[in-house]
Design an enzyme around this catalytic site. Structure first.
Site, PDB file in Angstrom:
ATOM      1  N   LYS A   1       0.843  -1.197   0.000  1.00  0.00           N
ATOM      2  CA  LYS A   1       0.000   0.000   0.000  1.00  0.00           C
ATOM      3  C   LYS A   1       0.879   1.248   0.000  1.00  0.00           C
ATOM      4  O   LYS A   1       2.015   1.225   0.495  1.00  0.00           O
ATOM      5  CB  LYS A   1      -0.875   0.033   1.259  1.00  0.00           C
TER       6      LYS A   1
ATOM      7  N   ARG B   1      -9.759 -12.113   2.727  1.00  0.00           N
ATOM      8  CA  ARG B   1     -10.666 -13.182   2.274  1.00  0.00           C
ATOM      9  C   ARG B   1      -9.979 -14.548   2.311  1.00  0.00           C
ATOM     10  O   ARG B   1     -10.640 -15.569   2.425  1.00  0.00           O
ATOM     11  CB  ARG B   1     -11.175 -12.864   0.869  1.00  0.00           C
TER      12      ARG B   1
END
Length: 458
Positions: A237, A311
């Site tokens: 990020k 996930r």
């Protein structure tokens, strides 16, 4: 605690007068209070507090604006009283429309995160009106405070090991059982994706498994994403994207808050809480874009982006939960930015194929002023997760419908459960409101407690 509840008003307790918008004249105020309200242009605006003068310059009471409607969100605005009233003893001059929700709002508004030196809020003693479920107001507020504290704590004090400690502390208070699978033992126990995501951190990944209640009661299982910090992995990020990543364990914090309410209420369930706790870090053994991971369920997953790690760990935990066929399976995760683009920070989406469950969640959300919005598990989008070399990719290539496709990814790992719902929460307040400061927040768990109270009363 800054706000304490009592059953009866003390002799010197001061009244809080409830005033609807443009309803000052009908609020039963004396001439002095009416003149004071007029002088300060007070007309009952929602959440506004005006302290009334008393003898010798001391406070003599207060006015609180209800706005035009006595709805749930107006009840949460009672939190403004905790921030605005002078310290002392107070009571309501007349009962709020929903006294329990008003008490919850009042208590929630008193929250201050004090771990690192900030001073607690004002000390108020508030006599509750008739009709308040005081026990519920207390357990809900304490659960929300637990959730906020966990999310607000930075990762240097809330890594996977300390998240485990928080779960063990909660379990000890309610005589629940906890088992933890840590580090390379995850591979032996067949949790390969939890291991892959967390192995680059200096703090070992783990799966926290808490069980409480009668083994013969209906099975309710909660799964919470416990990414204690998310660098994005090798798909790193930007620095601005990491500033709030201490909150990426907000799903875990929220399921612990919900578990606290369930156990405190003594609901008739066999409760299980599963938290895959990891840090998505970067080192020589970090998982990579293009890797193909095995999963507990046997589904192979191509890694299209290492920043879609939540996930992956949820999938292994959901597969474990699904093995025992619970009556209700709920997972909570700070999963996608797409959910915030679609609905903003204050309205989390939820997904379920069960229309009856969805209706129950929506009604509970309305009753508790805990906003939620059902989004579709739109099957035509499932093909966007296709892979040429594995059973599924963890991301799409076009970037569309990110929250929906994430939910569709998770649905692949739930087959045997009677009812399942996925909550894509933000777990953060970006701006101050009467019942909450800027910082970590409980989302959906007050609504879910209402749902569970109706389904499984003590």
């Amino acid at each position: 605690m800054p706000v304490e509840f009592t059953a009866k008003a003390a002799r010197r307790s001061l009244p809080v007068h409830l005033v609807h918008k443009d309803g000052v004249a009908e609020a039963g105020l004396d001439a002095v209070a009416l003149a004071w309200a007029k002088a300060h242009d007070f007309s009952g605006e929602a959440g506004r507090v005006l302290v009334l003068p008393g003898a010798n310059g001391a406070p003599g009471g207060a006015l609180f604006g209800l706005g035009k409607n006595d709805d749930g969100l107006a009840a949460l605005a009672f939190g403004a009283l905790a921030k605005s009233l002078p310290e002392g003893q107070w009571h309501f001059a007349s009962a709020p429309a929903d006294p329990t929700l008003a008490a919850i709002g009042l208590k929630l508004g008193s929250y201050v995160f004090t771990r690192y030196g900030k001073k607690p809020g004002r000390e108020l003693t508030f006599a509750l009106p008739k009709g308040v479920d005081a026990a519920r107001a207390e357990r809900v507020s304490q659960a929300v405070f637990l959730t906020r504290d966990l999310v607000n704590t930075p990762t240097n004090d809330m890594g996977p090991d300390m998240l485990e400690k928080a779960a063990r502390d909660l379990a000890a208070r309610h005589k629940a059982r906890v088992s933890v699978t840590t580090g390379d033992a995850l591979l032996k126990a067949n949790f390969p994706m939890i291991h892959a995501v967390g192995r680059a951190s200096t703090i070992a990944p783990r799966l926290i498994d808490m069980v409480w209640g009668d083994k013969n009661a209906p099975k309710v299982t909660l799964v919470g994403k416990g990414v204690c910090f998310d660098t994005g992995g090798l798909d790193i990020k930007p620095s601005s994207g990491m500033l709030l990543m201490k909150k990426d364990m907000g799903g875990a914090a929220n399921v612990l808050g919900l578990a606290s309410m369930v156990m405190s209420a003594g609901l008739r369930v066999r409760l299980r809480v599963l938290i895959p706790a990891v840090e998505n870090a970067i080192s020589g053994n970090a998982f990579r874009p293009g890797d193909i991971l095995a999963s507990r369920k046997g589904i192979t997953v191509e890694i299209g982006n290492t920043d879609a790690e939540g996930r992956l760990i949820l999938a292994d935990a959901l597969a474990l939960a699904d093995q025992e066929k619970p009556e209700l399976l709920i997972d909570m995760a700070t999963l996608t930015g797409a959910a915030r683009v679609a609905l903003g920070p204050d309205l989390p989406p939820f997904y379920t194929p069960d229309d009856s469950l969805a209706a129950g969640i929506a009604e509970a959300a309305r009753t508790t002023a805990d906003p939620l919005w059902r989004m579709p598990l739109w099957k035509p989008y499932d093909s966007k997760l296709s892979s040429k070399v594995a059973d599924v990719n963890n991301v799409t290539t076009d970037g569309f419908a990110g929250s929906i496709t994430a939910a569709l990814f998770l649905q692949r790992f739930v087959e045997n459960t009677r009812s399942w719902a996925h909550f894509d929460i933000f777990a953060w307040n970006p701006s101050e409101r009467p019942h909450c400061p800027v910082g970590g927040e409980a989302q959906a768990i007050r609504a879910l407690e209402e749902l569970l109270l109706r389904r499984y009363p003590a």
